[in-house]
Design an enzyme around this catalytic site. Structure first.
Site, short mmCIF file in Angstrom:
data_model
loop_
_atom_site.label_atom_id
_atom_site.label_comp_id
_atom_site.label_asym_id
_atom_site.label_seq_id
_atom_site.Cartn_x
_atom_site.Cartn_y
_atom_site.Cartn_z
N CYS A 110 0.65 -1.39 0.43
CA CYS A 110 0.02 -0.13 -0.46
C CYS A 110 1.10 1.32 -0.13
CB CYS A 110 -0.74 -0.31 0.84
SG CYS A 110 -2.19 1.28 0.47
N HIS A 214 -3.70 -4.92 0.48
CA HIS A 214 -3.49 -4.86 1.51
C HIS A 214 -3.34 -6.99 1.74
CE1 HIS A 214 -2.44 -1.62 4.02
NE2 HIS A 214 -3.69 -1.40 3.33
N GLU A 216 -2.02 -9.24 3.97
CA GLU A 216 -1.56 -9.05 5.24
C GLU A 216 -3.49 -8.99 6.52
OE1 GLU A 216 -1.02 -6.40 4.55
OE2 GLU A 216 -1.82 -4.92 6.02
#
Ligand code: MN
Length: 243
Positions: A110, A214, A216
């Protein structure tokens, strides 16, 4: 000398309950730990200390966060651009440049893909909603961990090889994106509205993947793409730590 698979994870500072604190979303450190890496959260230290630290680890994760100060790509701030965090900008730009010099395996997420691109000479679109109007909402409210738009990968990319597919769907939580790609990088994923969603180095000897989404937040979804990405990063870090 062999060392453990330490990965520097960048962080921000934020005033919480009246005190300035170092902060990073636990999703990053959880994902890295889950794939066998040891996250080392590095606060915004000066550039000399940051680059010294990078020489003693086997990987780098540039995390999401504030808008980068547009002065680093020669622009005045757009009205929608957030207040800069000077200490964070300085140390992350230094880490990104040194990671390229040392070919440290790097995952740039990001804000991280934006920092990497600017550190290596590229520029950003400061505000997609006003400067790149399209039907795709790149920052839908309350959907941080939901796959909200499709992306298409270049067939020759490392990312397509990792995913085993050119067509994947990702989350999206950004109002900025890459404009001009840095000369040493290549864009490897796009949305239908031509927003750049991933970059990789032109030099295949450096393992670096920048993603605008993202991953994660997506490691527990039925689709395994983002688990594959962390797995590939962890393999590369472990290989580096054994060199
Ligand atoms: Mn997006």
């Amino acid at each position: 000398m062999p060392y453990a698979p330490f990965v520097i994870v960048t962080a921000t500072t934020e005033i919480i309950r009246g005190v300035s604190r170092v902060r990073v979303n636990e999703a990053y450190t959880d994902a890295l730990s889950a794939f066998g890496l040891i996250p080392v959260v590095l606060p915004p230290v000066n550039a000399v200390a940051a680059t010294a630290a990078l020489a003693d680890v086997a990987g780098l994760v540039l995390t999401g966060g504030e808008d980068l100060d547009p002065k680093f790509f020669g622009e005045e701030p757009h009205t929608a651009t957030g207040a800069p965090h000077h200490a964070r900008d300085t140390y992350e730009l230094a880490l990104a440049r040194r990671a390229q010099e040392l070919r440290v395996p790097t995952l740039a997420i990001c804000r991280g893909i934006q920092v990497m691109n600017v550190a290596l000479g590229g520029s950003l679109i400061q505000d997609l909603p006003s400067q790149h109007k399209s039907a795709i909402d790149h920052a839908p409210d309350g959907k941080r961990a939901e796959r909200v738009h499709d992306i298409r990968l270049k067939s020759s990319s490392r990312l397509a090889e990792i995913f085993g597919s050119r067509d994947v769907r990702v989350n999206s939580s950004h109002h900025q994106a890459i404009a001009h790609v840095a000369p040493v990088l290549a864009a490897t994923a796009f949305t239908d509205d031509s927003v750049i969603e991933a970059v990789e180095p032109r030099d295949p000897a450096w393992w670096m993947i920048g993603v605008q989404w993202h991953p994660e937040e997506l490691t527990a979804t039925p689709e395994d793409w983002d688990r594959r990405l962390f797995h590939a990063f962890a393999d590369e870090v472990r290989d580096t730590s054994r060199d």
